[in-house]
Scaffold this motif. Sequence first.
Motif, PDB file in Angstrom:
ATOM      1  N   UNK A 179      71.316  58.746  61.065  1.00  0.00           N
ATOM      2  CA  UNK A 179      72.627  59.372  61.276  1.00  0.00           C
ATOM      3  C   UNK A 179      73.153  60.040  60.002  1.00  0.00           C
ATOM      4  N   UNK A 180      73.627  61.285  60.151  1.00  0.00           N
ATOM      5  CA  UNK A 180      74.358  61.961  59.072  1.00  0.00           C
ATOM      6  C   UNK A 180      75.656  62.508  59.651  1.00  0.00           C
ATOM      7  N   UNK A 181      76.225  63.523  59.039  1.00  0.00           N
ATOM      8  CA  UNK A 181      77.505  64.056  59.530  1.00  0.00           C
ATOM      9  C   UNK A 181      77.281  65.047  60.682  1.00  0.00           C
ATOM     10  N   UNK A 182      76.494  66.074  60.430  1.00  0.00           N
ATOM     11  CA  UNK A 182      76.353  67.148  61.417  1.00  0.00           C
ATOM     12  C   UNK A 182      75.119  67.072  62.290  1.00  0.00           C
ATOM     13  N   UNK A 183      74.165  66.195  61.911  1.00  0.00           N
ATOM     14  CA  UNK A 183      72.868  66.087  62.606  1.00  0.00           C
ATOM     15  C   UNK A 183      72.141  67.438  62.642  1.00  0.00           C
ATOM     16  N   UNK A 202      71.325  61.455  65.060  1.00  0.00           N
ATOM     17  CA  UNK A 202      72.634  61.843  65.599  1.00  0.00           C
ATOM     18  C   UNK A 202      73.571  62.124  64.435  1.00  0.00           C
ATOM     19  N   UNK A 203      74.723  62.737  64.748  1.00  0.00           N
ATOM     20  CA  UNK A 203      75.737  63.016  63.734  1.00  0.00           C
ATOM     21  C   UNK A 203      77.033  62.286  64.067  1.00  0.00           C
ATOM     22  N   UNK A 211      71.031  68.954  67.932  1.00  0.00           N
ATOM     23  CA  UNK A 211      72.083  68.093  67.398  1.00  0.00           C
ATOM     24  C   UNK A 211      72.838  67.380  68.521  1.00  0.00           C
ATOM     25  N   UNK A 212      73.111  66.114  68.286  1.00  0.00           N
ATOM     26  CA  UNK A 212      73.972  65.367  69.209  1.00  0.00           C
ATOM     27  C   UNK A 212      74.904  64.477  68.401  1.00  0.00           C
ATOM     28  N   UNK A 213      75.950  64.025  69.044  1.00  0.00           N
ATOM     29  CA  UNK A 213      76.923  63.175  68.359  1.00  0.00           C
ATOM     30  C   UNK A 213      76.573  61.704  68.592  1.00  0.00           C
ATOM     31  N   UNK A 214      76.794  60.889  67.564  1.00  0.00           N
ATOM     32  CA  UNK A 214      76.622  59.442  67.698  1.00  0.00           C
ATOM     33  C   UNK A 214      77.541  58.929  68.804  1.00  0.00           C
ATOM     34  N   UNK A 215      77.035  58.002  69.606  1.00  0.00           N
ATOM     35  CA  UNK A 215      77.890  57.411  70.643  1.00  0.00           C
ATOM     36  C   UNK A 215      77.821  55.890  70.572  1.00  0.00           C
ATOM     37  N   UNK A 216      78.858  55.233  71.066  1.00  0.00           N
ATOM     38  CA  UNK A 216      78.921  53.765  71.039  1.00  0.00           C
ATOM     39  C   UNK A 216      77.685  53.165  71.713  1.00  0.00           C
ATOM     40  N   UNK A 217      77.186  53.829  72.760  1.00  0.00           N
ATOM     41  CA  UNK A 217      76.001  53.327  73.473  1.00  0.00           C
ATOM     42  C   UNK A 217      74.788  53.231  72.561  1.00  0.00           C
TER      43      UNK A 217
END
Length: 148
Positions: free
Chosen positions: A6-10, A35-36, A66-72
């Motif tokens: 994981x980074x900021x922008x992925x 993910x970002x 690119x995708x965003x980090x998710x709780x899942x």
Amino acid sequence: MKILMVCLGNICRSPLAEGILKSKVSSENVYVDSAGTAGYHIGELPDKRSIAVAKKYGIDITDQRSRKFSIADFDTFDTIYAMDESNYHNIVSLARNDEDAEKVKLILKEISTNNIMNVPDPYYGGDQGFENVYNMLDEACDVIASKI
Ligand code: 4NP
């Protein structure tokens, strides 16, 4: 074993970390993704400069988006490697419990002799920044792969 980078922008650092680790492990035993923490670049290819430095070392990362980090992701992954302390704190702040939080690690802590804890964000710099990031991540992923 499932590992998330994981980074900021992925688009710059974590796509490189994903591609480098995948090149060192068997896809039968290890699932690697990235993910970002921010959603600025969702659906985009990695940054051209990340694609270029990976290609230089024989790694193709153009299948990534690119995708965003998710709780899942806390449920899916065994270990979540943050590229820097800001990413680390952003992910830990989303943890639902201690088990989630304990999955989050700073990737450069895997290089025991290294007291640099942050993979520098290369987005606003030049090509040399991407080369530097590649080399740091290559070293860290050697250690990660050797422990799997
Ligand atoms: P990354 O680099 O977190 O390594 O993917 C960045 C990419 C984009 C931005 C910042 C950092 N941005 O602000 O758009």
